[in-house]
Design an enzyme around this catalytic site. Structure first.
Site, PDB file in Angstrom:
ATOM      1  N   HIS A 115       4.819  18.703  -4.952  1.00  0.00           N
ATOM      2  CA  HIS A 115       3.784  19.470  -4.263  1.00  0.00           C
ATOM      3  C   HIS A 115       2.456  18.731  -4.437  1.00  0.00           C
ATOM      4  CE1 HIS A 115       6.053  23.021  -3.211  1.00  0.00           C
ATOM      5  NE2 HIS A 115       6.471  23.194  -4.441  1.00  0.00           N
ATOM      6  N   CYS A 161       1.927  17.576   0.073  1.00  0.00           N
ATOM      7  CA  CYS A 161       0.870  18.107   0.925  1.00  0.00           C
ATOM      8  C   CYS A 161      -0.480  17.588   0.444  1.00  0.00           C
ATOM      9  CB  CYS A 161       0.862  19.633   0.887  1.00  0.00           C
ATOM     10  SG  CYS A 161       2.173  20.375   1.878  1.00  0.00           S
TER      11      CYS A 161
END
Length: 309
Positions: free
Chosen positions: A142, A184
């Site tokens: 992430h 991301c």
């Protein structure tokens, strides 16, 4: 707090499981950033390239291609609020095979904390890379803005790359350091835009000189700053699927920027999200290349005469 989208790719054979994003929209409720001070090092000088290697190409005629470290973070502490990254093991497996076929010594580390990620890369930077042509690091996790998640929080990407600066990793000085980051970089969606067919269509190798400590890096991000990055639980992330596809076909013939430009094109054209939730429907993605390379990189079969092919 918004949940990950339950969407499916607009690509045949991938209807069983939905795509996911490598961050959640709201991370403002807690602070997870891990910070460490960089250790200052004195400037150095370097001698460039052997005979027979074009001045515009990095010398790859070493005994070894080099090391490739893959950090694969799937599961995260509850305190982070981050969901498991289903599909990341597909990415890690595909990348392992891909870079091994290019001649790299590949090592995979799963579910690393921030400290563990730093320790792994610090140790790698302290190794002797004299006989290696280059170094590769792949981060699967992430992410948000300019940070990436360990299992217990975030660490700035700059901290992880800094161990390989020219003044800190002497045996990789003047050699390419390549980072590939699937994560991301924000909470924006790329809606895309409809297009019609008419719109798409060194001079002295023996000289000694200083080089910038930030030179010879390339960082290939799965998405541009501010945006989500998509991942299919059944097939892996869009970026890694495209990267491995292009590397497997052209990795030993094309230059790295040609390779990554084709990856950009593949992600942009071949992938699109589909969801019953209009918020997550029909979204696109474009990778982002940040290069501080000073020469061209070819993953050639050529080796030093004493090394194996």
């Amino acid at each position: 707090m918004a949940e990950n989208p339950d969407s499916i790719m607009k690509e045949a054979g991938d209807s069983a499981q939905g795509d996911e994003i490598d961050a959640k929209p709201d991370r403002s409720s807690f602070s997870l950033l891990k910070k460490k001070k960089a250790e200052p090092m004195p400037p150095v000088q370097v001698s460039q390239g052997p005979e027979g290697v074009p001045s515009h190409e990095y010398n790859m005629t070493f005994k070894k291609m080099g090391t490739c470290i893959i950090i694969n973070n799937k599961n995260f502490d509850k305190t982070t609020g981050m969901d498991p990254r289903h599909g990341t093991d597909k990415d890690a497996e595909a990348l392992f095979k891909c870079f091994q076929s290019l001649g790299f010594k590949v090592a995979v580390s799963n579910n690393c904390s921030c400290d563990k990620m730093e320790d792994l890369l610090k140790q790698a930077a302290e190794e002797d890379h004299t006989d290696s042509a280059c170094f590769v690091c792949i981060l699967l996790s992430h992410g948000e803005a300019n940070c990436i998640y360990g299992t217990d929080g975030m660490v700035p990407i700059k901290v992880l790359t800094s161990y390989f600066r020219g003044d800190r990793c002497r045996t990789l000085l003047g050699k390419p350091k390549l980072f590939f980051i699937q994560a991301c970089r924000g909470t924006e969606f790329d809606d895309g835009v409809q297009a019609d067919s008419s719109t798409v269509g060194d001079t002295d190798p023996d000289s000694q000189y200083k080089i910038p400590v930030e030179a010879d890096f390339l960082i290939a991000y799965s998405t541009v700053p501010g945006y989500y990055s998509w991942r299919s639980p059944g097939r892996g992330s869009w970026f890694v699927q495209a990267l491995c596809s292009v590397l497997n076909e052209h990795g030993k013939t094309l230059e790295i920027m040609q390779i990554l430009t084709r990856v950009n094109c593949k992600v942009a054209r071949d992938f699109e999200s589909h969801s019953n939730n209009p918020t997550f429907h029909s979204k696109k993605q474009i990778p982002c290349i940040m290069s501080m390379l000073t020469k061209e990189v070819y993953f050639s079969k050529k080796r030093h005469p004493d090394g194996a092919i």
